[in-house]
Design an enzyme around this catalytic site. Structure first.
Site, PDB file in Angstrom:
ATOM      1  N   HIS A 139      37.721  21.250  25.469  1.00  0.00           N
ATOM      2  CA  HIS A 139      36.734  21.479  24.403  1.00  0.00           C
ATOM      3  C   HIS A 139      37.241  22.530  23.412  1.00  0.00           C
ATOM      4  O   HIS A 139      37.185  22.326  22.195  1.00  0.00           O
ATOM      5  CB  HIS A 139      35.401  21.926  25.019  1.00  0.00           C
TER       6      HIS A 139
ATOM      7  N   ASP B 264      23.159  22.393  25.662  1.00  0.00           N
ATOM      8  CA  ASP B 264      23.152  23.515  24.728  1.00  0.00           C
ATOM      9  C   ASP B 264      23.068  22.940  23.299  1.00  0.00           C
ATOM     10  O   ASP B 264      24.066  22.846  22.594  1.00  0.00           O
ATOM     11  CB  ASP B 264      24.440  24.318  24.932  1.00  0.00           C
TER      12      ASP B 264
ATOM     13  N   ARG C  60      25.311  22.526  14.081  1.00  0.00           N
ATOM     14  CA  ARG C  60      26.683  22.864  13.674  1.00  0.00           C
ATOM     15  C   ARG C  60      26.760  23.456  12.281  1.00  0.00           C
ATOM     16  O   ARG C  60      27.620  24.310  12.011  1.00  0.00           O
ATOM     17  CB  ARG C  60      27.570  21.622  13.729  1.00  0.00           C
TER      18      ARG C  60
ATOM     19  N   GLU D 231      25.521  19.669  23.619  1.00  0.00           N
ATOM     20  CA  GLU D 231      26.690  20.125  24.365  1.00  0.00           C
ATOM     21  C   GLU D 231      26.438  19.823  25.835  1.00  0.00           C
ATOM     22  O   GLU D 231      25.458  20.294  26.414  1.00  0.00           O
ATOM     23  CB  GLU D 231      26.975  21.610  24.135  1.00  0.00           C
TER      24      GLU D 231
ATOM     25  N   GLU E  30      32.896  16.637  18.771  1.00  0.00           N
ATOM     26  CA  GLU E  30      34.187  16.108  19.201  1.00  0.00           C
ATOM     27  C   GLU E  30      34.213  14.575  19.154  1.00  0.00           C
ATOM     28  O   GLU E  30      35.198  13.980  18.724  1.00  0.00           O
ATOM     29  CB  GLU E  30      34.499  16.580  20.628  1.00  0.00           C
TER      30      GLU E  30
ATOM     31  N   ASP F  76      26.541  32.128  27.876  1.00  0.00           N
ATOM     32  CA  ASP F  76      27.223  30.839  27.785  1.00  0.00           C
ATOM     33  C   ASP F  76      28.728  31.077  27.666  1.00  0.00           C
ATOM     34  O   ASP F  76      29.181  31.835  26.806  1.00  0.00           O
ATOM     35  CB  ASP F  76      26.699  30.045  26.585  1.00  0.00           C
TER      36      ASP F  76
ATOM     37  N   GLU G 137      26.855  20.520  29.358  1.00  0.00           N
ATOM     38  CA  GLU G 137      27.256  21.690  30.133  1.00  0.00           C
ATOM     39  C   GLU G 137      26.609  21.652  31.513  1.00  0.00           C
ATOM     40  O   GLU G 137      25.670  20.907  31.759  1.00  0.00           O
ATOM     41  CB  GLU G 137      26.804  22.983  29.433  1.00  0.00           C
TER      42      GLU G 137
ATOM     43  N   LYS H 123      22.049  28.133  17.769  1.00  0.00           N
ATOM     44  CA  LYS H 123      21.867  27.811  19.188  1.00  0.00           C
ATOM     45  C   LYS H 123      20.484  28.190  19.721  1.00  0.00           C
ATOM     46  O   LYS H 123      20.017  27.572  20.685  1.00  0.00           O
ATOM     47  CB  LYS H 123      22.887  28.594  20.033  1.00  0.00           C
TER      48      LYS H 123
ATOM     49  N   THR I 216      17.442  25.377  24.486  1.00  0.00           N
ATOM     50  CA  THR I 216      18.476  25.026  25.458  1.00  0.00           C
ATOM     51  C   THR I 216      17.756  24.357  26.624  1.00  0.00           C
ATOM     52  O   THR I 216      16.801  24.926  27.145  1.00  0.00           O
ATOM     53  CB  THR I 216      19.210  26.291  25.965  1.00  0.00           C
TER      54      THR I 216
ATOM     55  N   GLN J 236      25.391  27.032  12.444  1.00  0.00           N
ATOM     56  CA  GLN J 236      26.381  27.812  13.207  1.00  0.00           C
ATOM     57  C   GLN J 236      27.625  28.132  12.364  1.00  0.00           C
ATOM     58  O   GLN J 236      28.112  29.269  12.370  1.00  0.00           O
ATOM     59  CB  GLN J 236      26.766  27.002  14.446  1.00  0.00           C
TER      60      GLN J 236
END
Lengths: 429, 429
Positions: B137, B237, B241, B203, B368, B130, B205, B257, B261, B244
Site C-alpha cells: 500500500h 477507514d 482523498r 481502506e 489504488e 492507525d 484494514e 478521516k 471509521t 486529505q
C-alpha cells in the site's frame, strides 16, 4: 466575603475556574472551584441546595458534583454553567446568603486549602486534537526547515491545520515527564539510531475543553461555537524534536509527542474570559463562510514560560507571549474540526498549537528560541546557580522543571490560570 | 452440542469471538460470544457460575459481564481470557456439563438469535491509532504521488509509521456514513473550494484491540506484546482523498478521516487465530532490537472488499487481500507505539493501515484500484443492475454500500470475522 482573596491572586471572584481535587480528609477526587487560596467543594454546596432553581439541572446537581470528573457538568449547556457561576458569586460575596446562614459554619465547611489538596485531570478527555494556529510559530518553523520563501504551506491561511493527538498520556500539572526513547537521526543522511531524545522541547499552548457535544454528521456552526466550549487551560505539548523529525513524514507527529502532554488543573470558563476579548489578527485571505468569525474573537491572555534547571534555586522566564497573537480563533478551530461531520464529546480537548509572539522574546518553543539549537539561551544566571555561573542551554536537560503561566488583567480585575508545571526525568536507559 | 453450527459459519466453536449486543427482550447492551447463528449471553452464564474457579476473576465475573462494554474483561490478562474461552468451549460441546444440567432449559436460555440482535461497539475506545504497515500500500501510494524511485520514504522500513486517529467517530458495522463536506482543490494549483468530497474512498484494514494496558513511561516489550492484545476486528477507514490531499501537509490526515471509521462487531481473540500464524514477509533492513520479532508473527486471514451500488441487487467483490502481506507485525506496532513511554488502556484500538496484496486484484483502496481515478472499475454487472447495464466507478457514490469480510481456514477449521458494512449517505448540502 467568605474568603479573603489576595490582590494578585489568579483566582479572583471574577474567575471561579472549575477543577477536580482531593485531600487528606477525603481522597475521592471531586469537583471544586478555586477562590483565592481555597477550593470550594461543589458537592457540599449542592447538598446544601445552592443549585436549586435551574430546571432539570437542579435535580441532578448533587449527582453531577459527586462525580470524579467534570464531564457530566460539562455536558450541560452554557445556561447551567452560568447559573452555577452566578450562584457561587452570590454565595461567596453575600454574607447574608440564605444557604450560608443555613450552614453550621456559615459556609466555611465547604472550603479546602489549595495547598493541602491534590489536583487531578478536570475531566476524562475522550479525544485530544492539537491545532497549529499561530502564524508566527508556523512561519518560524517553516523558515527553519524550508526557507523564508516557502515558510507557510499553501493550505495554512485557508484552514486551521490540526491533527489528532494522544489522549491517554495527558497528565495534570505536577506530573513528571520521562525523557522518551526512540529512533532519531544524529547526522543528516545517516541511518537512525535508538536512544533517548536529545532534543526535548516544550510548546507553550492553551487548550479549550468542549462542553456540550455534537452528533456525528452534524457540524457545529461557528455562530454558536462558543456555546460548545466549556473553558480553557494552559497546555505544555512536550515534543521530542529529533524523534518527530525522523517519523513525521507523511502522517504527522506520533512518538515525538505522545509520551506526555501537561495541562493546568483549573478550567477557566469563557464567561470569565469575556471581558478580555480582543480583535483577531487580520485574516488574509478572507476565510470561507463556514469559518467567518466575529472580529472580536481573540483573547488577551498574557502567557509565559519559565525554566528551573537542577542546579538553580529559582525559575527564569525565557518567553512572554499572548493568546491574542493566535491567527485562527477557538471558534474557527471548533467549526473547522466538525465541518466534515466529526463529533465532539463533553471533555474533548483542543490545543491551539504553540503560541509564539511576533518577536523572539515571545517564541513559544525552544526550537524557535534557540533556532533549532543554533543559539543557546540563558536558563539560570550566576546568582541563582549553585556553582555561581551563568547556565545556557539549547533543549531540555534531565531534571529541568518547566512552568507555564497565564493571566488576564484589565480595570483592576485579574483572571488567571495558575500554572502548568512539569519536571523532566531521565530516560529508562 | 448446545448449538448447531453451519459448516461455513465464521463463528465455529474454534472461534468464540466477543462482542456487545442487545435485543428486544433486553435492550441493555451486554457482552456475548457468537456461536453459529446464535449469541451466548455471558451475563447469564456468569450468574449460573460458569466462570467459577479462576481466582479473583471469578468473584468479579458477574459484574464484568454486566457491563455495557468489554473494557473490564479486556483489562484482565490472557490467563482470564483463555479461562473464559475454555469454559465456553466445554459448555457448548459437552451435553453433560454440570452448569448446563443445572440450568432449567439446559443452557438454551443463554442463547439469543444474532438476527434478532443489535450489535454495539465492543468497547469504549479511549484512543485510536492507525498504522501504515503494508509495504504494498505504501509503495502504491508513494508511486502515485512521488514516482516509483521515491515511493517509500526513508523512514518506512525502519519503523511502523502510524498516526493518531479520532476515537469519537468510530462506529459499529451497519452505521451509515454521511459524505463529508470540506475544503478541496478541484484542479491542481487553483484555490480550494468548499463542498462535498468527490473522492470518497474505503481502506481495507484490520485493527487490534488492546487488552491489558501499560503505565505511562513503561514500554511494552515485544517479547510479551501478545499478552497485551485482546483480539482483532475488521476496519474500514473511510477516507476523503480530496480533503486529505489539501490538508495533510505537514501534520497528517485530519478531516479527511475523522468523519467516520467502521469496525466489525465481533472481536476475534489471538488464541482463536493462533492456528493461522504464518511467517512475516522478509524485513530488510533488520529491525532494531526493540522491534525484533519472531519470524512467525503474521496471520493468514483472507480479506475481501465488496460493493453494492444503489441500483444493484447484490454485492460485487472488488478486492481480495490477506493480512499475511502486512510488513510490520501487530507486535511490532504495539512495541513501537509504547517505546517512547506512551500508555495504552484496555479497549484502545490500533488499525493496521490499508492491507494491499502484491497484485492489483488485492489492492485495499479505490485510490489504488482506480490508480487515483485514472482507471474505472466494474462495481455492478448488467445482470445485477436494475437498468441491465454494467456499472463502472472510480470513488464512492451516494448510497453505495461497502462490505469487508475476513476469515481463516485450515484443516477443516474456519474462524471468521463476519462483516464490516457501511452505506454512504448524501452530504448535508
Amino acid at each position: 466575603m467568605l474568603v479573603d482573596v489576595p490582590k494578585d491572586s489568579d483566582f479572583s471572584i471574577h474567575n471561579l475556574p472549575f477543577g477536580v481535587f482531593s485531600d487528606s480528609k477525603n481522597n475521592n477526587p471531586r469537583p471544586g472551584v478555586a477562590i483565592g487560596e481555597k477550593i470550594l467543594d461543589l458537592g457540599i454546596l449542592a447538598r446544601h441546595g445552592l443549585f436549586e432553581g435551574c430546571g432539570d439541572f437542579s435535580a441532578d446537581a448533587k449527582s453531577t458534583f459527586e462525580q470524579p470528573t467534570l464531564n457530566k457538568f460539562m455536558s450541560y449547556s452554557r445556561k447551567e454553567w452560568r447559573f452555577v457561576r452566578q450562584q457561587l458569586t452570590s454565595f461567596i460575596s453575600n454574607d447574608q446568603h440564605p444557604v450560608r446562614l443555613d450552614m453550621p459554619q456559615g459556609g466555611l465547611e465547604a472550603l479546602v486549602n489549595q495547598k493541602d489538596s491534590k489536583m487531578h485531570l478536570p475531566c476524562t478527555i475522550g479525544d485530544y486534537t492539537d491545532f497549529y494556529a499561530s502564524k508566527e510559530h508556523a512561519t518560524n518553523v517553516g523558515t527553519m526547515f524550508r526557507g523564508k520563501d516557502n515558510a507557510l504551506n499553501p493550505n495554512w491561511t485557508h484552514l486551521p491545520i490540526g491533527y489528532h493527538g494522544r489522549a491517554s498520556s495527558i497528565v495534570v500539572s505536577g506530573t513528571p515527564i520521562k525523557r522518551p526513547l526512540g529512533q532519531r537521526v544524529l547526522t543528516p543522511g545517516s541511518p537512525p539510531m535508538f536512544g533517548p531524545s536529545t532534543k526535548l522541547d516544550i510548546e507553550l499552548e492553551m487548550a479549550f475543553i468542549v462542553g456540550k457535544g455534537n452528533d456525528l454528521g452534524s457540524p457545529i456552526d461557528i455562530s454558536v461555537a462558543e456555546d460548545y466550549i466549556f473553558g480553557l487551560v494552559l497546555m505544555n505539548d512536550w515534543s521530542a524534536r529529533d524523534i518527530q523529525a525522523w517519523e513525521y513524514v507523511p502522517l504527522g507527529p506520533f512518538l515525538g509527542k505522545n509520551f506526555g502532554t501537561s495541562i493546568s488543573p483549573w478550567v477557566v470558563t469563557l464567561d470569565a474570559l469575556e471581558p478580555f476579548k480582543v480583535d483577531l489578527p487580520t485574516q488574509d485571505p478572507i476565510p470561507m463562510l463556514y469559518l467567518a468569525d466575529d472580529k472580536k474573537s481573540g483573547y488577551d491572555i498574557n502567557l509565559s514560560v519559565s525554566i528551573k534547571p537542577q542546579n538553580s534555586s529559582c525559575f527564569r522566564t525565557i518567553s512572554n507571549s499572548n493568546l491574542k497573537y493566535l491567527y485562527w480563533s477557538l471558534k474557527q478551530q471548533l467549526a473547522h474540526h466538525t465541518i466534515g461531520g466529526c463529533n465532539m464529546r463533553p471533555g474533548d480537548m483542543c490545543g491551539t498549537g504553540t503560541i509564539s509572539a511576533p518577536t523572539e522574546t515571545g517564541f513559544g518553543s525552544l526550537l524557535e528560541l534557540t533556532w533549532n539549537g543554533k543559539n543557546k539561551i540563558l536558563v539560570a544566571d550566576a546568582k541563582s546557580s549553585s556553582d555561581s555561573q551563568d547556565h545556557y542551554g539549547y533543549f531540555l536537560e534531565d531534571f529541568d522543571t518547566v512552568k507555564l503561566e497565564g493571566y488576564c488583567e484589565a480595570n483592576g480585575i485579574r483572571v488567571g490560570f495558575g500554572s502548568c508545571v512539569g519536571q523532566i526525568l531521565p530516560s529508562l536507559i
